[in-house]
Design a protein around this motif. Structure first.
Motif, short mmCIF file in Angstrom:
data_model
loop_
_atom_site.label_atom_id
_atom_site.label_comp_id
_atom_site.label_asym_id
_atom_site.label_seq_id
_atom_site.Cartn_x
_atom_site.Cartn_y
_atom_site.Cartn_z
N VAL A 31 -16.26 -39.75 -11.29
CA VAL A 31 -16.34 -41.11 -11.83
C VAL A 31 -16.11 -41.07 -13.33
CG1 VAL A 31 -17.73 -43.21 -11.99
CG2 VAL A 31 -18.04 -41.67 -10.04
N GLN A 32 -15.13 -41.84 -13.79
CA GLN A 32 -14.82 -41.89 -15.21
C GLN A 32 -15.79 -42.81 -15.94
OE1 GLN A 32 -12.10 -40.12 -16.83
NE2 GLN A 32 -13.58 -40.62 -18.43
N TYR A 39 -17.57 -37.83 -14.76
CA TYR A 39 -18.83 -37.29 -14.28
C TYR A 39 -18.71 -36.99 -12.78
CZ TYR A 39 -20.67 -39.21 -18.65
OH TYR A 39 -20.89 -39.50 -19.97
N ARG A 40 -19.52 -36.03 -12.35
CA ARG A 40 -19.55 -35.71 -10.92
C ARG A 40 -20.82 -36.29 -10.32
NH1 ARG A 40 -20.56 -29.65 -9.27
NH2 ARG A 40 -22.64 -30.35 -9.90
N ALA A 41 -20.63 -37.17 -9.35
CA ALA A 41 -21.76 -37.80 -8.66
C ALA A 41 -21.80 -37.28 -7.22
CB ALA A 41 -21.61 -39.32 -8.67
N ARG A 42 -22.99 -36.90 -6.77
CA ARG A 42 -23.15 -36.37 -5.42
C ARG A 42 -24.20 -37.16 -4.65
NH1 ARG A 42 -24.00 -29.97 -5.96
NH2 ARG A 42 -25.84 -30.75 -7.08
N THR A 103 -23.87 -35.80 -13.18
CA THR A 103 -23.82 -34.99 -14.40
C THR A 103 -23.91 -35.83 -15.67
OG1 THR A 103 -21.38 -35.04 -14.32
CG2 THR A 103 -22.49 -33.16 -13.29
N CYS A 104 -24.07 -37.15 -15.54
CA CYS A 104 -24.20 -37.99 -16.72
C CYS A 104 -25.60 -37.82 -17.33
CB CYS A 104 -23.94 -39.46 -16.35
SG CYS A 104 -25.32 -40.25 -15.47
N HIS A 113 -22.84 -44.49 -12.11
CA HIS A 113 -21.78 -43.68 -11.51
C HIS A 113 -22.07 -43.44 -10.03
CE1 HIS A 113 -22.37 -42.53 -15.81
NE2 HIS A 113 -21.11 -42.97 -15.85
N LEU A 114 -23.34 -43.15 -9.72
CA LEU A 114 -23.74 -43.02 -8.32
C LEU A 114 -23.60 -44.34 -7.58
CD1 LEU A 114 -26.87 -40.74 -8.75
CD2 LEU A 114 -24.88 -40.19 -7.33
N ALA A 115 -23.96 -45.44 -8.24
CA ALA A 115 -23.84 -46.75 -7.61
C ALA A 115 -22.38 -47.06 -7.28
CB ALA A 115 -24.41 -47.83 -8.53
N ALA A 116 -21.47 -46.71 -8.19
CA ALA A 116 -20.04 -46.93 -7.94
C ALA A 116 -19.59 -46.11 -6.74
CB ALA A 116 -19.23 -46.55 -9.18
N ALA A 117 -20.06 -44.86 -6.65
CA ALA A 117 -19.70 -44.01 -5.51
C ALA A 117 -20.25 -44.59 -4.21
CB ALA A 117 -20.21 -42.59 -5.73
N CYS A 118 -21.46 -45.15 -4.25
CA CYS A 118 -22.06 -45.74 -3.05
C CYS A 118 -21.25 -46.94 -2.56
CB CYS A 118 -23.50 -46.16 -3.33
SG CYS A 118 -24.67 -44.79 -3.43
N TYR A 119 -20.78 -47.76 -3.49
CA TYR A 119 -19.98 -48.92 -3.10
C TYR A 119 -18.72 -48.47 -2.36
CZ TYR A 119 -22.53 -52.66 -5.47
OH TYR A 119 -23.48 -53.58 -5.83
N LEU A 120 -18.01 -47.49 -2.93
CA LEU A 120 -16.77 -47.05 -2.28
C LEU A 120 -17.05 -46.30 -0.99
CD1 LEU A 120 -14.36 -46.00 -5.16
CD2 LEU A 120 -14.67 -48.20 -4.03
N LEU A 121 -18.17 -45.59 -0.92
CA LEU A 121 -18.54 -44.91 0.32
C LEU A 121 -18.77 -45.93 1.43
CD1 LEU A 121 -19.28 -42.30 1.81
CD2 LEU A 121 -21.62 -42.58 0.97
N ALA A 122 -19.48 -47.00 1.12
CA ALA A 122 -19.73 -48.05 2.11
C ALA A 122 -18.41 -48.67 2.59
CB ALA A 122 -20.64 -49.12 1.53
#
Length: 228
Positions: A31-32, A39-42, A103-104, A113-122
């Motif tokens: 995530v930029q 950053y790397r979000a897991r 990693t932020c 960044h994690l929230a953004a990843a969760c949206y796209l994962l859903a």
């Protein structure tokens, strides 16, 4: 968490999630953020154990309609009911079922960044619901192959030669079989041989192989010939 989730949604909509990869138990996103390096979000979840998957697959294969929908590439809308009877859940109920890190420098979880990843994962689960199975430890191909094997293993009924009546003694009923009620056939694209999986297993074998396995290549070949 409202502010962070809203910023995460904006990150997702702005294309700042550069990549999103899913494997058993873990999703990793790049995530930029405001810095030059992304950053790397897991996002982690517990995979089902082999014993749990065995129970799940046997439960799904044991119900013709569920098995037919899955083998046709469609996710049953009430699949959670099947897992619920086994004391399991496919989708997490609470944040406590997930492990998250980024990693932020933000110490809050989830960060934007994690929230953004969760949206796209859903969204990816909406596009391909089989990804939730993969996250829990079974790829689409592995699950479908296992369901086919389980549906087929219930079919063979082996008889000794001396148990089979002579043809002359059963001419009046030779071509009459027990009625089989087909499961509803779903409209839409799917594997050419999916119709074979929408019926209850046929108790017929040729040699040691179920008749359905022998018919499957013919169904695929006929569809291929009709294709433009």
């Amino acid at each position: 968490m409202g502010g962070r989730l809203e910023r995460g949604r904006r990150y997702a909509r702005a294309g700042q999630v550069l990549s999103l990869s899913l494997a058993t138990s873990v999703v990793v996103a790049q995530v930029q953020g405001s810095r030059e390096s992304p950053y790397r979000a897991r996002i982690g979840i517990r995979a089902f154990t082999p014993a749990e998957w065995k129970r799940i697959e046997e439960a799904l294969a044991g119900q013709a309609l569920y098995a037919a929908k899955l083998l046709a590439g469609e996710m049953p809308t009430d699949v959670e009911a099947v897992l619920g009877e086994l004391g399991l859940r496919l989708f997490p109920d609470t944040m406590r079922e997930l492990s998250m890190d980024c990693t932020c420098p933000d110490w809050e979880v989830p960060c934007k960044h994690l929230a953004a990843a969760c949206y796209l994962l859903a969204e990816s689960f909406d596009e391909d619901p089989f990804k939730i199975f993969a996250w829990r430890g079974r790829s689409r191909d592995e699950l479908l192959d296992r369901l086919r094997a389980l549906r087929g293993s219930a079919a063979p009924v082996h008889r000794r030669e001396d148990d089979v009546p002579a043809l002359a003694d059963c001419l009046d009923s030779f071509w009459v079989g027990e009625p089989v009620a087909p499961a509803p056939i779903q409209d839409g694209a799917g594997p050419a041989d999916a119709v074979l999986d929408q019926l209850d297993p046929l108790p017929i074998t040729v040699g040691d192989r179920p008749l359905v396995d022998l018919l499957r290549p013919a169904y695929r070949a006929m569809t291929a010939e009709e294709a433009p």
